[in-house]
Design an enzyme around this catalytic site. Structure first.
Site, PDB file in Angstrom:
ATOM      1  N   LYS A  37      64.946 -12.555  22.283  1.00 46.94           N
ATOM      2  CA  LYS A  37      64.226 -12.480  23.571  1.00 46.94           C
ATOM      3  C   LYS A  37      65.203 -12.635  24.727  1.00 46.94           C
ATOM      4  CE  LYS A  37      61.287 -11.231  22.681  1.00 46.94           C
ATOM      5  NZ  LYS A  37      60.397 -10.762  21.696  1.00 46.94           N
ATOM      6  N   CYS A  39      58.480   8.755  23.962  1.00 48.53           N
ATOM      7  CA  CYS A  39      58.103   9.210  25.293  1.00 48.53           C
ATOM      8  C   CYS A  39      56.594   9.075  25.429  1.00 48.53           C
ATOM      9  CB  CYS A  39      58.511  10.660  25.464  1.00 48.53           C
ATOM     10  SG  CYS A  39      60.243  10.915  25.100  1.00 48.53           S
ATOM     11  N   GLU A  53      64.409 -15.216  16.935  1.00 48.26           N
ATOM     12  CA  GLU A  53      63.531 -14.604  17.926  1.00 48.26           C
ATOM     13  C   GLU A  53      63.871 -15.097  19.335  1.00 48.26           C
ATOM     14  OE1 GLU A  53      61.595 -12.181  17.927  1.00 48.26           O
ATOM     15  OE2 GLU A  53      60.253 -12.461  19.617  1.00 48.26           O
ATOM     16  N   GLU A  59      67.515  -9.617  25.133  1.00 48.16           N
ATOM     17  CA  GLU A  59      66.766  -8.414  25.544  1.00 48.16           C
ATOM     18  C   GLU A  59      66.524  -8.370  27.046  1.00 48.16           C
ATOM     19  OE1 GLU A  59      63.685  -6.777  22.208  1.00 48.16           O
ATOM     20  OE2 GLU A  59      63.186  -8.710  23.068  1.00 48.16           O
ATOM     21  N   HIS A 101      79.594 -23.224   9.499  1.00 43.48           N
ATOM     22  CA  HIS A 101      80.381 -22.161   8.859  1.00 43.48           C
ATOM     23  C   HIS A 101      80.843 -21.097   9.849  1.00 43.48           C
ATOM     24  CE1 HIS A 101      79.513 -23.946   5.029  1.00 43.48           C
ATOM     25  NE2 HIS A 101      78.207 -23.862   5.247  1.00 43.48           N
ATOM     26  N   ARG A 126      56.525   3.316  27.383  1.00 43.40           N
ATOM     27  CA  ARG A 126      56.987   4.036  26.198  1.00 43.40           C
ATOM     28  C   ARG A 126      58.286   4.801  26.457  1.00 43.40           C
ATOM     29  NH1 ARG A 126      53.754   4.834  21.918  1.00 43.40           N
ATOM     30  NH2 ARG A 126      54.800   6.772  21.450  1.00 43.40           N
ATOM     31  N   ASN A 178      57.192  14.404  22.314  1.00 43.67           N
ATOM     32  CA  ASN A 178      57.587  13.039  21.968  1.00 43.67           C
ATOM     33  C   ASN A 178      58.117  13.094  20.548  1.00 43.67           C
ATOM     34  OD1 ASN A 178      57.774  10.279  21.579  1.00 43.67           O
ATOM     35  ND2 ASN A 178      55.569   9.999  21.266  1.00 43.67           N
ATOM     36  N   GLY A 179      59.366  12.677  20.332  1.00 46.93           N
ATOM     37  CA  GLY A 179      59.917  12.685  18.974  1.00 46.93           C
ATOM     38  C   GLY A 179      61.221  13.452  18.919  1.00 46.93           C
ATOM     39  N   TRP A 187      62.225   8.917  27.307  1.00 46.77           N
ATOM     40  CA  TRP A 187      63.282   7.986  26.888  1.00 46.77           C
ATOM     41  C   TRP A 187      64.237   8.856  26.090  1.00 46.77           C
ATOM     42  CZ3 TRP A 187      65.406   6.028  22.307  1.00 46.77           C
ATOM     43  CH2 TRP A 187      66.107   4.814  22.419  1.00 46.77           C
ATOM     44  N   LYS A 197      59.652   0.268  24.101  1.00 48.32           N
ATOM     45  CA  LYS A 197      58.622  -0.537  23.455  1.00 48.32           C
ATOM     46  C   LYS A 197      58.371  -0.083  22.031  1.00 48.32           C
ATOM     47  CE  LYS A 197      55.387  -3.638  23.613  1.00 48.32           C
ATOM     48  NZ  LYS A 197      55.885  -5.020  23.552  1.00 48.32           N
TER      49      LYS A 197
END
Ligand code: G6P
Length: 611
Positions: A488, A2, A484, A491, A507, A27, A102-103, A78, A606
């Protein structure tokens, strides 16, 4: 995950809090709120205004329910405990106490049961509210002031947190505490700030105090007192932050992500500044002195995009320094009882420097006697502070949740590190070092060339953007880039995508291939070229659509692919820094074509400071 901010001074707090929260929105962004006191007109009761939704929803609400006053705290959330809702939004208020957090409080269930048994009434499902009850009870139980009440309450909670607490009864004070979540104090003239991130207060002040693990801070208009949780006084000099606030703004681009894609040549140049010793064909690794000949093994630990950067690091170091490298996901490493100890150098890679899994993996490695190097983009973040040595990338603040410039600067840090190790360990000749360094110097210009192909990539995105899935293939250092590229795309566009080592395609994923599946194949010049072409032909034989990312001057590739994106040639170790750029842009334009929320994709944050 947060964002938190607090203000105490003589100006109206709400606009300052909202301005700070806007910078912090990346955040956490499922709800937001403020609690503001007006101590100027005698005894005051703080007004809490909060709601589910983005910050703009809170701003709308504040126009209907203003929160006047010169002391306040603000939060973007969040959700971790309790779904996103108005009631679960911060600040939480219990009696005179307002709190933001936050946490995670790990022992919240036991504390909730204990408090409920003692008669506490809860108005939310959050772990945070518990702390407000603890502080209120500490005051009722005789704590002489807010600082003491917070200190007593801290003794009861376990977990990762940054709290800011305010009391209607002591309106001239904000009390904040930190354990495993970032906290910074901003110093003004007759006014002070608290925040989870310097970007939140940069437009107000550049003079800051970074709060350490296990510290709490009492902030008034006149000053700041830092102590540990036992009350022992700590002192330190403020630091002056040189990041410009403008750097963190969108700068005319449609999204932060697009702006950050375009910023990469500059970010890479910034990361190289002062790190190349052209006279001795060596690198300057920020004064970090490692006894390289004694390093038996290097273990990278990281999450997400940083994990992919670490995989490229493995390739670079094994190629240039010939030191054995392992790469591990931090969340796996920490619980595996890993075999690690003296002789191992553990490299923790994290853009934010705050990822909890990475932090805990470091603690595990430290306990077992390994030496720790952190690579981070955030100065003084928890991870570099926990490590024995820290090397910083200089990407500047990255706001888009999907990482771009923080990733490419991590790759540059890997290259510098590989040269450093190779030169000191003896595996890298001066001549080869000179060649790679010369290519590093050229990188920003070559990156700009690639970024300028945006128009071509935009039309590709339009053509393939309706696909239901994508496959990305690469070999060697291009394999992590395939991973990556797939990460991307999923996401930000929510299209399912898989990255695969090209040799592994037969395979399994080969079963997916038909005329509807676009397959992006990374085939830059080099020892894997012929093999990668064979893989590409396997796709074509099954009617798959091939988009090849190849090297400029490759006249053959056109005959093997439906579409070709060309990037300049460079040293094989540095090719990923160029080939990843079209993949970032492809993801961006596909997502833009689909109209998704590119800078704040659903369900993502993030910086992930929970398990
Ligand atoms: C989150 C972010 C990713 C990032 C990962 C690791 O999941 O959304 O973009 O790669 O955390 O973060 P770090 O800051 O440790 O690199």
């Amino acid at each position: 995950m947060c964002g938190i901010i607090g203000y105490i001074g003589s100006r109206q707090a709400t606009p300052i809090l909202i301005g700070g929260l806007r910078k912090l929105e990346y955040r956490g962004y499922d709800s937001a709120g403020v609690s503001v006191l007006d101590p100027t007109s005698g005894p005051s009761t703080s007004r809490v205004v909060r709601c589910r939704g983005k910050l703009s929803a809170l701003e709308d609400k504040l126009t209907r329910e203003p929160a006047p006053g010169t002391v306040g705290i603000g939060h973007t959330r969040w959700a971790t405990h309790g779904r996103p809702s108005d009631e679960n939004s911060h600040p939480h208020k219990v009696g005179p106490i307002s709190i933001i957090h936050n946490g995670i409080i790990e022992n919240h269930l036991a504390l909730r049961a204990e408090l409920a048994a003692a008669g506490a009434k809860f108005s939310s499902e959050t772990d945070t509210e518990i702390f407000a009850h603890l502080v209120e009870r500490a005051l009722i139980g005789g704590a002489p002031d807010l600082t003491t009440a917070v200190r007593r309450s801290l003794a009861r909670v376990r977990g990762s947190f940054a709290f800011v607490v305010m009391s209607d009864r002591e309106p001239g004070t904000l009390v904040a505490a930190k354990n495993s979540s970032p906290l910074v104090v901003g110093l003004g003239d007759g006014e002070n700030y608290v925040a989870s991130d310097v970007t939140a207060i940069l437009s107000e002040t550049r003079k800051v105090l970074f709060i350490d693990e296990g510290e709490m801070v009492t902030v008034t208009r006149a000053g700041v007192t830092i102590t540990d949780f036992e009350g022992n006084l700590h002192t330190r000099e403020p630091k002056v932050i040189t990041w410009s606030a403008v750097q963190a703004e969108k700068g005319g681009f449609k999204h932060y992500m697009l702006k950050e894609i375009h910023e990469q040549p500059r970010a890479v140049a910034d990361t190289l500044v002062g790190r190349l010793d052209l006279e001795h064909d060596d690198v300057v690794f920020d004064g970090i002195e490692l006894d390289v000949k004694k390093i038996k093994r290097i273990i990278f630990i990281a999450c997400g995009t940083s994990y992919h950067a670490s995989m490229v690091g493995e390739f670079m170091i094994e190629s240039l320094a010939r030191i054995p490298v392992e790469v591990d996901l931090a969340s796996e490493f920490r619980y595996r009882d890993p075999i690690v100890g003296p002789g191992d150098l553990v490299v923790a890679v994290s853009q934010s420097g705050e990822t909890l899994d990475t932090m805990e993996a470091i603690r595990e490695a430290k306990r077992k006697g390994a030496q720790i190097l952190a690579i981070s983009n955030v100065l003084e973040a928890s991870i570099p502070r926990l490590a024995d040595h820290a090397f910083y990338t200089h990407a500047g603040p990255e706001i888009g949740v999907a990482s771009t410039k923080a990733f490419t600067t991590q790759l540059v840090a890997m290259a510098l590190f590989a040269i450093y190790l190779g030169r000191r360990g003896g595996a890298l000749t001066r001549e080869r070092a000179r060649e790679v360094i010369a290519e590093l110097v050229q990188l920003p210009v070559k990156m700009r060339d690639v970024v300028e192909t945006a128009g071509q990539i935009q039309s590709l995105a339009r053509r393939y953007g309706a696909a239901n899935g994508f496959l990305f293939l690469g070999r060697g250092a291009q394999y992590p880039i395939a991973l990556e590229g797939a990460l991307k795309l999923k996401e930000i566009s929510y299209i399912h995508a898989e990255g695969y080592a090209a040799g592994e395609m037969k395979h399994g994923p080969i079963a997916l291939i038909d005329e509807h599946l676009p397959v992006v194949v990374l085939v830059p010049r080099g020892p894997y070229y012929e093999k990668a072409i064979s893989n590409l032909e396997e796709v074509r034989a099954r009617q798959g659509k091939v988009i090849a990312v190849a090297t400029k001057g490759d006249n053959e590739i056109g005959g093997h692919a439906d579409d070709v994106i060309l990037v300049p040639d460079t040293a094989i170790e540095l090719q990923p820094i160029l080939t990843v750029l079209p993949l970032q842009m492809l993801s961006y334009y596909v997502a833009d074509f689909k109209g998704t929320d590119i800078d704040q994709p659903r369900n993502l944050a993030k910086s992930v400071t929970v398990e």
